[in-house]
Design an enzyme around this catalytic site. Structure first.
Site, mmCIF file in Angstrom:
data_model
loop_
_atom_site.group_PDB
_atom_site.id
_atom_site.type_symbol
_atom_site.label_atom_id
_atom_site.label_comp_id
_atom_site.label_asym_id
_atom_site.label_seq_id
_atom_site.Cartn_x
_atom_site.Cartn_y
_atom_site.Cartn_z
ATOM 1 N N ARG A 1 0.857 -1.188 0.000
ATOM 2 C CA ARG A 1 0.000 0.000 0.000
ATOM 3 C C ARG A 1 0.892 1.237 0.000
ATOM 4 N NH1 ARG A 1 -3.482 -2.753 -1.536
ATOM 5 N NH2 ARG A 1 -5.562 -3.132 -0.697
ATOM 6 N N GLU B 1 -3.180 7.919 -4.512
ATOM 7 C CA GLU B 1 -3.451 7.111 -5.693
ATOM 8 C C GLU B 1 -4.726 7.604 -6.342
ATOM 9 O OE1 GLU B 1 -3.801 2.683 -5.480
ATOM 10 O OE2 GLU B 1 -1.760 2.883 -4.713
ATOM 11 N N HIS C 1 -1.103 0.242 -9.794
ATOM 12 C CA HIS C 1 -1.762 -0.689 -8.869
ATOM 13 C C HIS C 1 -2.365 -1.884 -9.619
ATOM 14 C CE1 HIS C 1 -3.690 -0.784 -4.608
ATOM 15 N NE2 HIS C 1 -3.465 -2.019 -5.049
HETATM 16 C C1 GLV Z 1 -5.026 -4.948 -4.053
HETATM 17 O O1 GLV Z 1 -4.332 -4.026 -3.734
HETATM 18 C C2 GLV Z 1 -5.499 -5.897 -3.097
HETATM 19 O O2 GLV Z 1 -5.421 -5.629 -1.890
HETATM 20 O O3 GLV Z 1 -5.968 -6.962 -3.511
#
Ligand code: GLV
Length: 330
Positions: free
Chosen positions: A238, A267, A286
């Protein structure tokens, strides 16, 4: 039963939900649903299939109302959930662990390889017409094989990353609040008693912790300064686990060699973010779990979690077992 899906997602999950005959509503868009619309559309729902872009907090729960039984996140991370608020209302939260573990580790390892061997810079060089000869000094990167891979977090994805590192004959060292002596015995990974020890020793540092108050800016200026000047930081966990200003300064000053980021803070990253001015910072949007197969599996699992709860069974992958027990489904 009334179910709301907050985005376009792979068909398999919505088809499963529609196959039940329940009323299934969806924000049929690839863009994030505006908050006010979300709050209107969840009103009276029994279940919501959410993404990590939707904050499931007291405001959301109030808007949904007392029928809400389950919120199924299409993600393994669930820092968008206010879990205590959900549990207090006996709203079950679920996530999508396991099905995305290897795909996420594949992307984290791809970032590691791409940054180590300077692939984005090298591709740009070719595209810019600069490739005139084989060059002994051209794009000298860092070795991956036999280097030390330092993992902060040895959960499922951290362990999958470790296996990839071992395949490249890397030495794997790790820190986690929960020591994995089983993995140490089986694969020879080495435990270190602190984040700092891993940072000092590793050639590659890959982050695999959840985001929570204790991991906010875990990687800050002080800790970046502990890393080797040849080291590479990989973040597929994250964004806010890393202090972005400190990272920019470290990359700019050469305190560390490069970074590969699947996640940023904020983000999406704004186009005027200084990190985007750096050659040695590879950023992708991401996408760690984004393979065709894995996104299908996530969609199916999120739908199964909803179907189980609305049929009076325990969900496959709850994040708040107290709420499952309170509903008598455990
Ligand atoms: C993506 O970031 C997830 O947590 O699956």
């Amino acid at each position: 039963m009334k179910v709301f899906i907050t985005r376009n997602i792979p068909d398999v999950g919505p088809e499963k939900l529609r196959g039940t005959g329940w009323h299934v509503d969806q924000w049929a868009s690839d863009d994030v649903i505006p908050r006010a619309t979300l709050l209107e559309r969840v009103a009276g729902c029994d279940a919501v299939l959410s993404l990590l872009t939707e904050k499931v907090d007291a405001e959301f729960l109030n808007a949904a109302g007392p029928n809400l039984k389950v919120v199924a996140n299409l993600a393994v991370g669930f820092d968008n959930f206010d879990v205590p608020a959900m549990t207090a209302r006996q709203v079950i939260g679920t996530n999508t662990p396991e099905v995305l573990t290897d795909t996420t580790a594949d992307l984290a390892f791809s970032l590691l390889m791409a940054t180590a061997r300077m692939l984005p810079q090298a591709q740009k060089y070719v595209h810019d017409g600069k490739w005139t000869t084989w060059g002994p000094l051209l794009f000298r990167g860092q070795d991956i094989h036999h280097a030390t891979l330092g993992l902060i977090g040895m959960g499922r994805i951290g362990a999958a990353m470790a296996r990839r590192g071992a395949g490249f004959e890397m030495k794997v060292v790790y820190y986690d609040a929960y020591r994995r002596e089983d993995l140490e015995a089986q694969y020879g990974y080495e435990y270190r008693g602190s984040v700092e020890e891993v940072l000092r020793e590793a050639d590659f540092v890959s982050l695999h912790t959840p985001y929570m108050p204790s991991t906010h800016h875990l990687i800050n200026a002080e800790r970046l300064a502990m890393m080797k000047s040849t080291a590479i930081l990989i973040n597929s966990a994250r964004g806010p686990i890393v202090d972005p200003t400190a990272l920019y300064n470290a990359l700019h000053a050469g305190t560390i060699w490069a970074a590969g980021l699947d996640v940023t803070s904020p983000e999406p990253i704004p186009l005027d973010d200084p990190l985007l001015t750096l050659d040695n910072c590879l950023i992708v949007p991401h996408i760690a779990s984004a393979s065709m197969h894995t996104r299908d599996a996530m969609s199916a699992l999120a739908a199964d979690n909803i179907i189980n709860v609305l049929r009076g069974m325990a969900p496959k992958t709850p994040v708040n077992r107290d709420a499952v027990a309170a509903r008598g489904l455990a």
